[in-house]
Design a protein around this motif. Structure first.
Motif, mmCIF file in Angstrom:
data_model
loop_
_atom_site.group_PDB
_atom_site.id
_atom_site.type_symbol
_atom_site.label_atom_id
_atom_site.label_comp_id
_atom_site.label_asym_id
_atom_site.label_seq_id
_atom_site.Cartn_x
_atom_site.Cartn_y
_atom_site.Cartn_z
ATOM 1 N N ALA A 85 35.121 48.407 38.225
ATOM 2 C CA ALA A 85 35.670 47.260 38.971
ATOM 3 C C ALA A 85 36.149 46.170 38.017
ATOM 4 O O ALA A 85 36.904 45.278 38.388
ATOM 5 N N ILE A 86 35.704 46.263 36.758
ATOM 6 C CA ILE A 86 36.110 45.311 35.718
ATOM 7 C C ILE A 86 37.006 46.011 34.680
ATOM 8 O O ILE A 86 38.023 45.480 34.277
ATOM 9 N N ASN A 87 36.600 47.185 34.272
ATOM 10 C CA ASN A 87 37.224 47.830 33.107
ATOM 11 C C ASN A 87 38.467 48.662 33.381
ATOM 12 O O ASN A 87 39.298 48.825 32.501
ATOM 13 N N GLU A 88 38.576 49.219 34.562
ATOM 14 C CA GLU A 88 39.726 50.083 34.867
ATOM 15 C C GLU A 88 40.418 49.560 36.112
ATOM 16 O O GLU A 88 39.783 49.496 37.153
ATOM 17 N N ASP A 89 41.688 49.238 36.022
ATOM 18 C CA ASP A 89 42.431 48.776 37.201
ATOM 19 C C ASP A 89 41.575 47.754 37.960
ATOM 20 O O ASP A 89 41.264 47.919 39.141
ATOM 21 N N SER A 90 41.195 46.717 37.240
ATOM 22 C CA SER A 90 40.187 45.754 37.716
ATOM 23 C C SER A 90 40.512 45.151 39.074
ATOM 24 O O SER A 90 41.634 44.721 39.329
ATOM 25 N N ILE A 91 39.511 45.096 39.911
ATOM 26 C CA ILE A 91 39.678 44.455 41.223
ATOM 27 C C ILE A 91 39.177 43.007 41.167
ATOM 28 O O ILE A 91 39.541 42.184 41.988
ATOM 29 N N ILE A 92 38.344 42.696 40.175
ATOM 30 C CA ILE A 92 37.861 41.322 40.017
ATOM 31 C C ILE A 92 38.752 40.631 38.986
ATOM 32 O O ILE A 92 38.795 41.023 37.820
ATOM 33 N N LEU A 93 39.468 39.627 39.444
ATOM 34 C CA LEU A 93 40.438 38.950 38.579
ATOM 35 C C LEU A 93 39.745 38.287 37.397
ATOM 36 O O LEU A 93 38.609 37.812 37.520
ATOM 37 N N LYS A 94 40.443 38.240 36.270
ATOM 38 C CA LYS A 94 39.854 37.709 35.035
ATOM 39 C C LYS A 94 39.306 36.303 35.214
ATOM 40 O O LYS A 94 38.204 35.997 34.783
ATOM 41 N N TYR A 95 40.073 35.429 35.840
ATOM 42 C CA TYR A 95 39.627 34.037 35.952
ATOM 43 C C TYR A 95 38.360 33.927 36.789
ATOM 44 O O TYR A 95 37.508 33.085 36.525
ATOM 45 N N ALA A 96 38.225 34.812 37.782
ATOM 46 C CA ALA A 96 37.066 34.741 38.684
ATOM 47 C C ALA A 96 35.794 35.272 38.031
ATOM 48 O O ALA A 96 34.688 34.996 38.500
ATOM 49 N N ARG A 97 35.944 36.008 36.927
ATOM 50 C CA ARG A 97 34.766 36.571 36.247
ATOM 51 C C ARG A 97 33.915 35.489 35.594
ATOM 52 O O ARG A 97 32.753 35.709 35.285
ATOM 53 N N ASN A 98 34.500 34.324 35.347
ATOM 54 C CA ASN A 98 33.739 33.231 34.719
ATOM 55 C C ASN A 98 32.980 32.384 35.724
ATOM 56 O O ASN A 98 32.191 31.539 35.339
ATOM 57 N N PHE A 99 33.222 32.587 37.003
ATOM 58 C CA PHE A 99 32.620 31.727 38.023
ATOM 59 C C PHE A 99 31.148 32.031 38.303
ATOM 60 O O PHE A 99 30.340 31.112 38.401
ATOM 61 N N PRO A 100 30.764 33.303 38.455
ATOM 62 C CA PRO A 100 29.338 33.581 38.742
ATOM 63 C C PRO A 100 28.464 33.326 37.511
ATOM 64 O O PRO A 100 28.959 33.330 36.373
ATOM 65 N N ALA A 101 27.168 33.111 37.764
ATOM 66 C CA ALA A 101 26.232 32.945 36.640
ATOM 67 C C ALA A 101 26.244 34.192 35.769
ATOM 68 O O ALA A 101 26.146 34.117 34.554
ATOM 69 N N ARG A 102 26.371 35.360 36.422
ATOM 70 C CA ARG A 102 26.524 36.585 35.630
ATOM 71 C C ARG A 102 27.113 37.714 36.469
ATOM 72 O O ARG A 102 27.102 37.662 37.699
ATOM 73 N N ILE A 103 27.632 38.677 35.765
ATOM 74 C CA ILE A 103 28.112 39.907 36.402
ATOM 75 C C ILE A 103 27.284 41.042 35.825
ATOM 76 O O ILE A 103 27.203 41.197 34.604
ATOM 77 N N ASP A 104 26.621 41.766 36.702
ATOM 78 C CA ASP A 104 25.831 42.927 36.278
ATOM 79 C C ASP A 104 26.590 44.192 36.640
ATOM 80 O O ASP A 104 26.963 44.375 37.789
ATOM 81 N N MET A 105 26.816 45.032 35.650
ATOM 82 C CA MET A 105 27.477 46.321 35.908
ATOM 83 C C MET A 105 26.433 47.298 36.428
ATOM 84 O O MET A 105 25.419 47.537 35.761
ATOM 85 N N LEU A 106 26.688 47.827 37.580
ATOM 86 C CA LEU A 106 25.739 48.760 38.191
ATOM 87 C C LEU A 106 25.736 50.100 37.460
ATOM 88 O O LEU A 106 26.782 50.624 37.100
ATOM 89 N N LYS A 107 24.540 50.603 37.266
ATOM 90 C CA LYS A 107 24.369 51.936 36.671
ATOM 91 C C LYS A 107 23.622 52.804 37.670
ATOM 92 O O LYS A 107 22.878 52.282 38.506
ATOM 93 N N ALA A 108 23.803 54.093 37.559
ATOM 94 C CA ALA A 108 23.123 55.018 38.471
ATOM 95 C C ALA A 108 21.615 54.945 38.288
ATOM 96 O O ALA A 108 21.123 54.744 37.173
ATOM 97 N N GLU A 109 20.915 55.054 39.396
ATOM 98 C CA GLU A 109 19.452 55.134 39.408
ATOM 99 C C GLU A 109 18.805 54.039 38.564
ATOM 100 O O GLU A 109 18.088 54.305 37.623
ATOM 101 N N HIS A 110 19.097 52.829 38.940
ATOM 102 C CA HIS A 110 18.632 51.661 38.197
ATOM 103 C C HIS A 110 18.137 50.608 39.190
ATOM 104 O O HIS A 110 18.592 50.568 40.321
ATOM 105 N N ASP A 111 17.210 49.769 38.770
ATOM 106 C CA ASP A 111 16.675 48.715 39.637
ATOM 107 C C ASP A 111 17.309 47.368 39.294
ATOM 108 O O ASP A 111 17.554 47.074 38.123
ATOM 109 N N TYR A 112 17.554 46.578 40.317
ATOM 110 C CA TYR A 112 18.166 45.256 40.150
ATOM 111 C C TYR A 112 17.417 44.239 40.985
ATOM 112 O O TYR A 112 16.722 44.594 41.936
ATOM 113 N N LYS A 113 17.593 42.977 40.645
ATOM 114 C CA LYS A 113 16.918 41.908 41.372
ATOM 115 C C LYS A 113 17.859 40.710 41.479
ATOM 116 O O LYS A 113 18.560 40.367 40.531
#
Ligand SMILES: [Zn+2]
Length: 151
Positions: free
Chosen positions: A107-135
């Motif tokens: 969603a970021i690296n290939e044919d990105s759907i999240i525009l570059k300028y908007a990537r700086n707005f959130p506190a962070r962007i976490d790239m989802l990985k398979a079979e991983h826990d998030y909070k």
């Protein structure tokens, strides 16, 4: 119409249940995603087309500035079309750096759907990985194995 299931500790509100291109294009069902509120943590899953409109039309109104996180499962438009506007809304136009965006790397690296300028707005962007826990806030979630889901 969206239905609210309210309990003491939170609720899940469907802002749309459209799946697949033609259901979304015809708006046979709305496609705004799912708002989850649990013990004060607010998460939006898959903000498809109309997500911002559905938040505003909801009764009671859902305020995207109260979102703690946005989870994007994948970048097909029925799930992701409103991701940029919802990032802007969560961060009050980018003036409040807050919230977490969870998305697959493509969603970021290939044919990105999240525009570059908007990537700086959130506190962070976490790239989802398979079979991983998030909070995010008081909510934990886990990803499944990677699904192959082409265009
Ligand atoms: Zn899809």
């Amino acid at each position: 119409m969206a239905k609210i299931i309210k309990q003491k500790e939170g609720f899940v509100k469907f802002l749309g249940t459209a799946g697949a291109r033609f259901v979304m294009i015809g708006q046979l069902r709305a496609s705004g995603g799912i708002w989850i509120s649990y013990k004060g943590t607010n998460i939006l899953v898959d903000p498809g087309p109309g997500s911002i409109v559905r938040c505003s039309a909801a009764r009671p109104k859902l305020n995207p500035a109260k979102l703690d996180g946005i989870i994007l499962t994948h970048k097909h438009l029925d799930h992701a079309n409103d991701i940029n506007v919802m990032i802007e809304a969560m961060t009050e136009g980018g003036f409040k750096k807050r919230g977490v965006v969870f998305c697959p790397a493509d969603a970021i690296n290939e044919d990105s759907i999240i525009l570059k300028y908007a990537r700086n707005f959130p506190a962070r962007i976490d790239m989802l990985k398979a079979e991983h826990d998030y909070k995010v806030g008081g909510v934990s979630f886990a990803t499944s194995m990677r699904h192959l889901h082409t265009a």
